[in-house]
Design a protein around this motif. Structure first.
Motif, PDB file in Angstrom:
ATOM      1  N   LYS A  57       0.833  -1.202   0.000  1.00 17.38           N
ATOM      2  CA  LYS A  57       0.000   0.000   0.000  1.00 17.38           C
ATOM      3  C   LYS A  57       0.866   1.250   0.000  1.00 17.38           C
ATOM      4  CE  LYS A  57      -3.525   2.388   2.795  1.00 17.38           C
ATOM      5  NZ  LYS A  57      -4.390   2.292   4.006  1.00 17.38           N
ATOM      6  N   LEU A  58       0.564   2.164  -0.912  1.00 15.31           N
ATOM      7  CA  LEU A  58       1.157   3.503  -0.908  1.00 15.31           C
ATOM      8  C   LEU A  58       0.176   4.396  -0.187  1.00 15.31           C
ATOM      9  CD1 LEU A  58       3.483   5.328  -1.839  1.00 15.31           C
ATOM     10  CD2 LEU A  58       2.217   5.717  -3.966  1.00 15.31           C
ATOM     11  N   THR A  59       0.508   4.777   1.017  1.00 17.74           N
ATOM     12  CA  THR A  59      -0.445   5.425   1.911  1.00 17.74           C
ATOM     13  C   THR A  59      -0.892   6.787   1.395  1.00 17.74           C
ATOM     14  OG1 THR A  59       1.336   6.416   3.221  1.00 17.74           O
ATOM     15  CG2 THR A  59       0.530   4.241   3.904  1.00 17.74           C
ATOM     16  N   VAL A  60      -2.021   7.255   1.932  1.00 18.37           N
ATOM     17  CA  VAL A  60      -2.558   8.574   1.599  1.00 18.37           C
ATOM     18  C   VAL A  60      -2.317   9.489   2.800  1.00 18.37           C
ATOM     19  CG1 VAL A  60      -4.605   9.892   0.958  1.00 18.37           C
ATOM     20  CG2 VAL A  60      -4.315   7.557   0.113  1.00 18.37           C
ATOM     21  N   GLU A  61      -1.321  10.351   2.682  1.00 21.10           N
ATOM     22  CA  GLU A  61      -0.971  11.309   3.721  1.00 21.10           C
ATOM     23  C   GLU A  61      -0.049  12.353   3.079  1.00 21.10           C
ATOM     24  OE1 GLU A  61       1.679   9.629   6.759  1.00 21.10           O
ATOM     25  OE2 GLU A  61       1.636   7.741   5.626  1.00 21.10           O
ATOM     26  N   PRO A  62       0.250  13.424   3.760  1.00 23.62           N
ATOM     27  CA  PRO A  62       1.091  14.457   3.129  1.00 23.62           C
ATOM     28  C   PRO A  62       2.410  13.914   2.593  1.00 23.62           C
ATOM     29  CG  PRO A  62       0.089  15.321   5.140  1.00 23.62           C
ATOM     30  CD  PRO A  62      -0.250  13.856   5.086  1.00 23.62           C
ATOM     31  N   PHE A  63       3.003  12.978   3.320  1.00 22.88           N
ATOM     32  CA  PHE A  63       4.256  12.352   2.876  1.00 22.88           C
ATOM     33  C   PHE A  63       4.054  10.832   2.866  1.00 22.88           C
ATOM     34  CE2 PHE A  63       5.477  16.367   4.913  1.00 22.88           C
ATOM     35  CZ  PHE A  63       6.198  16.964   3.888  1.00 22.88           C
ATOM     36  N   ALA A  76       3.819   5.492  -7.579  1.00 24.12           N
ATOM     37  CA  ALA A  76       2.438   5.234  -7.984  1.00 24.12           C
ATOM     38  C   ALA A  76       2.369   4.723  -9.416  1.00 24.12           C
ATOM     39  CB  ALA A  76       1.600   6.507  -7.818  1.00 24.12           C
ATOM     40  N   ALA A  77       3.198   5.298 -10.290  1.00 26.66           N
ATOM     41  CA  ALA A  77       3.203   4.862 -11.690  1.00 26.66           C
ATOM     42  C   ALA A  77       3.671   3.415 -11.811  1.00 26.66           C
ATOM     43  CB  ALA A  77       4.092   5.782 -12.516  1.00 26.66           C
ATOM     44  N   ALA A  78       4.695   3.066 -11.047  1.00 21.51           N
ATOM     45  CA  ALA A  78       5.206   1.692 -11.110  1.00 21.51           C
ATOM     46  C   ALA A  78       4.166   0.685 -10.653  1.00 21.51           C
ATOM     47  CB  ALA A  78       6.464   1.580 -10.254  1.00 21.51           C
ATOM     48  N   LEU A  79       3.352   1.075  -9.673  1.00 24.26           N
ATOM     49  CA  LEU A  79       2.350   0.150  -9.146  1.00 24.26           C
ATOM     50  C   LEU A  79       1.094   0.086  -9.998  1.00 24.26           C
ATOM     51  CD1 LEU A  79       2.565   0.900  -5.305  1.00 24.26           C
ATOM     52  CD2 LEU A  79       3.781  -0.829  -6.620  1.00 24.26           C
ATOM     53  N   SER A  80       0.752   1.169 -10.666  1.00 23.69           N
ATOM     54  CA  SER A  80      -0.543   1.225 -11.340  1.00 23.69           C
ATOM     55  C   SER A  80      -0.479   1.231 -12.858  1.00 23.69           C
ATOM     56  CB  SER A  80      -1.298   2.496 -10.888  1.00 23.69           C
ATOM     57  OG  SER A  80      -0.585   3.660 -11.302  1.00 23.69           O
ATOM     58  N   GLY A  81       0.639   1.652 -13.452  1.00 24.20           N
ATOM     59  CA  GLY A  81       0.627   1.764 -14.907  1.00 24.20           C
ATOM     60  C   GLY A  81       1.994   1.680 -15.539  1.00 24.20           C
ATOM     61  N   ASP A  82       2.693   2.778 -15.613  1.00 24.78           N
ATOM     62  CA  ASP A  82       3.970   2.844 -16.319  1.00 24.78           C
ATOM     63  C   ASP A  82       5.114   2.508 -15.372  1.00 24.78           C
ATOM     64  OD1 ASP A  82       6.136   3.365 -17.889  1.00 24.78           O
ATOM     65  OD2 ASP A  82       5.369   5.253 -18.685  1.00 24.78           O
ATOM     66  N   ALA A  83       5.673   1.305 -15.530  1.00 24.84           N
ATOM     67  CA  ALA A  83       6.729   0.849 -14.635  1.00 24.84           C
ATOM     68  C   ALA A  83       8.120   1.123 -15.179  1.00 24.84           C
ATOM     69  CB  ALA A  83       6.562  -0.650 -14.373  1.00 24.84           C
ATOM     70  N   ARG A  84       8.221   1.809 -16.331  1.00 25.05           N
ATOM     71  CA  ARG A  84       9.522   1.932 -16.989  1.00 25.05           C
ATOM     72  C   ARG A  84      10.559   2.659 -16.147  1.00 25.05           C
ATOM     73  NH1 ARG A  84       7.775   4.510 -22.589  1.00 25.05           N
ATOM     74  NH2 ARG A  84       6.381   5.582 -21.128  1.00 25.05           N
ATOM     75  N   HIS A  85      10.158   3.740 -15.471  1.00 25.73           N
ATOM     76  CA  HIS A  85      11.138   4.536 -14.738  1.00 25.73           C
ATOM     77  C   HIS A  85      11.812   3.705 -13.645  1.00 25.73           C
ATOM     78  CE1 HIS A  85      13.038   8.027 -12.874  1.00 25.73           C
ATOM     79  NE2 HIS A  85      12.562   7.609 -11.708  1.00 25.73           N
ATOM     80  N   VAL A  86      11.003   2.994 -12.866  1.00 24.92           N
ATOM     81  CA  VAL A  86      11.557   2.198 -11.770  1.00 24.92           C
ATOM     82  C   VAL A  86      12.351   1.020 -12.313  1.00 24.92           C
ATOM     83  CG1 VAL A  86      10.972   0.720  -9.815  1.00 24.92           C
ATOM     84  CG2 VAL A  86       9.797   2.906 -10.131  1.00 24.92           C
ATOM     85  N   TYR A 125       8.170  16.296  -2.612  1.00 25.91           N
ATOM     86  CA  TYR A 125       8.039  14.877  -2.262  1.00 25.91           C
ATOM     87  C   TYR A 125       7.013  14.197  -3.165  1.00 25.91           C
ATOM     88  CZ  TYR A 125       7.793  10.696   0.705  1.00 25.91           C
ATOM     89  OH  TYR A 125       7.850   9.403   1.170  1.00 25.91           O
ATOM     90  N   ALA A 126       6.043  14.955  -3.633  1.00 27.99           N
ATOM     91  CA  ALA A 126       4.999  14.379  -4.487  1.00 27.99           C
ATOM     92  C   ALA A 126       5.564  13.847  -5.797  1.00 27.99           C
ATOM     93  CB  ALA A 126       3.925  15.418  -4.765  1.00 27.99           C
ATOM     94  N   THR A 127       6.641  14.444  -6.303  1.00 28.00           N
ATOM     95  CA  THR A 127       7.244  13.930  -7.541  1.00 28.00           C
ATOM     96  C   THR A 127       7.871  12.559  -7.315  1.00 28.00           C
ATOM     97  OG1 THR A 127       9.350  15.053  -7.088  1.00 28.00           O
ATOM     98  CG2 THR A 127       7.705  16.278  -8.342  1.00 28.00           C
ATOM     99  N   VAL A 128       8.402  12.348  -6.108  1.00 29.09           N
ATOM    100  CA  VAL A 128       8.951  11.037  -5.751  1.00 29.09           C
ATOM    101  C   VAL A 128       7.824  10.014  -5.663  1.00 29.09           C
ATOM    102  CG1 VAL A 128      10.175   9.719  -3.975  1.00 29.09           C
ATOM    103  CG2 VAL A 128      10.884  12.069  -4.522  1.00 29.09           C
TER     104      VAL A 128
END
Length: 592
Positions: A312-318, A402-412, A394-397
């Protein structure tokens, strides 16, 4: 899904009594021990049924090369004796006609049958495929070494008082083998073996207690479906599935079942409940559901699907990564499921390897600060805890995760590949393989979540494929749960069956995505079925899509590099083979 059916067993299902079986006991003499290099010099055979001799077959055979002297000494067959004998071209068709429809019996059958098959091949005659019984093998099961020093034909013939003494002449040896066969059948009959089918699978490894339970299979249907072993208190011991329930359950009482725990299970079982299913998919799903419901002590897999773990990628400021057992409709990003905490931890480590996501577990806000941890000092975290990294930075990190888990995994994936290359160049191969294993667990989980989501979020999918005997197998899936199955007959218009299925299928409530309304293993079974060649989507109320740059592509590249684990995902086709499509909704009509 289809209702349970009861099917009356036929007399054919009970097996052929040994007293009604025609045995042809055969013995050969040859020019040597190799069926490829040597030839037959004599065939002797005796046909028996129910203890009565029906006929005999005996002839010398003229080989194409001289008989070696030591063979003549052993058998008494000389070159002059076979000079006027018929050749194998004449003899073999006559023997095949004599033995047609019988069970062939020989002492050390691989030798005699091997020569007969080689002769057939040399003459371009088809081997008739008779059932074969080896009296050496049977004797080893029934005659212990405290009775005889060995299991040679002469030794057994003496033990059982055979009327003919074996002397390396084919017919004499065949007659001796008949007496040995009848003695062995008498022994095995006292152990409860009464049919040729039971005899073919007999082994001393099967205990008398286990063999006596074979009556549990006598009334089962020879049909596809699920079978449930139960004890005397009606508790479920084991659940299995098969394309032929009767045949599969029967195997639990023979040598073909060699698992010690299954022998223990059979010892406790007092009944077997069959559940006939219309399709293989229905049987697989019913099996999973019954195992999850009853948690049978003798099933090892799928007993606790509720224990699956999610990333789980939590929902919070960080936000941070957390391993959880429950997926909630809370706006968080999830990936999985994982079969163990260790695998989930590997996936977390893969992300932390290349993305500076915080690893501390406390909840942070934009207004509170604390002392930086060692990871921040190492440059592996932006230290939002100290205020050095704001919410927007921090949101860019977080977006990369989120992309790796849900759609575009190329960056990771690219970053992890680069990390592996760097370690390999430094000859740090063990560390590189660790990164590879972590990445594989990450992309496995991402692929699961990405491919389960379309089913988990679709209110209804109806699909069909041609049945093996014609007609259509039709399934209705609601939020990833198999809600109904039907089969249309060959030549019939399938549309009325589709309409009836949709009207009567199970009502399923929407779950919290990406978790389907069924246990994920069930949805994986459904997804695998949908991906098979020839499957047609009839109706889709939702999105039937697959991400173009999802984690599946990386998973398929990595799987061959890592030894398969026992809980590897059950997806059949590579993601690259599935073309990305736009969200689809609507219906398709099938031809009859």
């Amino acid at each position: 899904m289809a209702a349970t059916h009861a099917i009356q067993a036929t007399f054919d299902d009970l097996g052929t009594p040994l007293a009604e079986v025609t045995f042809v006991v055969v013995d050969l003499e040859t020019t040597g021990g190799s069926a490829k290099a040597c030839e037959i010099t004599e065939i002797g055979a005796v046909k028996v049924r129910g203890g009565e001799i029906l006929g005999e077959f005996q002839t010398l055979v003229r080989p194409g090369s001289p008989i070696p002297a030591f063979i003549s000494v052993l058998t008494g067959i000389t070159n002059s004796m076979v000079a006027a004998a018929p050749t194998i071209q004449t003899v073999l068709p006559s023997f095949l006609d004599f033995s047609r429809g019988s069970v062939l019996v020989a002492h050390n059958a691989p030798f005699d049958i091997g020569f007969l098959k080689a002769a057939c091949a040399g003459l371009q005659l088809p081997w008739p495929g008779n059932r074969v019984l080896d009296t050496v093998h049977l004797a080893r099961q029934l005659v212990p070494r405290d009775e005889v020093p060995n299991h040679k034909l002469a030794t057994l013939a003496a033990l059982f008082g055979a009327t003919t003494s074996p002397d390396h002449r084919a017919l004499h040896d065949a007659r001796a083998t008949v007496d040995v066969l009848h003695a062995l059948l008498g022994r095995v009959g006292s152990l409860g073996v009464h049919t040729v089918e039971e005899l073919a699978s007999y082994s001393s490894r099967v205990s008398p207690k286990q063999r006596r339970k074979r009556y549990l299979a006598s009334r089962l249907p020879s049909a596809p479906g699920v079978y449930v072993f139960k004890d005397d208190q009606d508790r479920t011991l084991y659940v299995g599935t098969s394309v032929n329930i009767k045949k599969r359950v029967s195997s639990y009482f023979t040598a073909s079942e060699q698992r010690s725990r299954m022998a223990e299970m059979v010892g406790l079982a007092t009944s077997v409940t069959p559940i006939v299913c219309e399709t293989a998919l229905e049987a697989q799903v019913r099996e999973l559901r019954l195992i999850a419901e009853h948690k049978p002590r003798f099933n090892r897999r799928s007993r606790h699907p509720e224990r699956a773990l999610w990333l789980k990628l939590t929902v919070e400021p960080f936000p941070r990564l957390s391993i959880v057992r429950e997926v909630r409709d809370d706006g968080a990003q999830y990936a999985g499921p994982f079969g163990s905490r260790g695998r989930a931890e590997l996936a977390v480590a893969a992300i932390h390897e290349v993305i500076p996501l915080r690893q501390c577990t406390k909840r942070l806000s934009a207004r509170t600060t604390s002392t930086a941890c060692a990871l921040a000092e190492m440059g592996r975290c932006g230290a939002p805890c100290t205020g050095a990294q704001g919410v927007d930075d921090y949101a860019t990190v977080v977006a990369d995760v989120a992309a790796a888990l849900s759609g575009d995994a190329r960056h990771v994936v690219d970053a992890l590949n680069e990390r592996m290359r760097g370690l390999s160049e430094q000859e740090r191969f063990e560390e590189a393989s660790t990164v590879r294993d972590r990445m594989l667990e990450l992309v496995r989980a991402g692929a699961r979540a990405q491919r389960l989501r379309p089913l988990a979020t679709s209110a209804e999918m109806v699909a069909a494929r041609r049945g093996p005997a014609g007609g259509w197998e039709i399934i209705c899936v609601r939020y990833g749960r198999l809600a109904g199955v039907t089969v249309s007959p060959p030549g019939a218009d399938p549309q009325p069956y589709i309409d009836a299925l949709r009207d009567t299928a199970e009502v399923v409530s929407a779950p919290a995505a990406p978790v389907p309304a069924a246990h994920p293993e069930e949805t994986e079974k459904v997804l695998h079925w949908l991906e098979q060649p020839g499957v047609r989507m009839v109706h889709v109320d939702g999105q039937w899509t697959c991400p173009l740059h999802g984690a599946g592509a990386a998973r398929d590249r990595l799987e061959p590099l890592v030894r398969a684990r026992t809980d590897a995902p059950g997806f059949g086709d590579a993601v690259e083979r599935i073309r990305p499509t736009r969200g689809a909704a609507g219906s398709t009509r099938l031809a009859g």
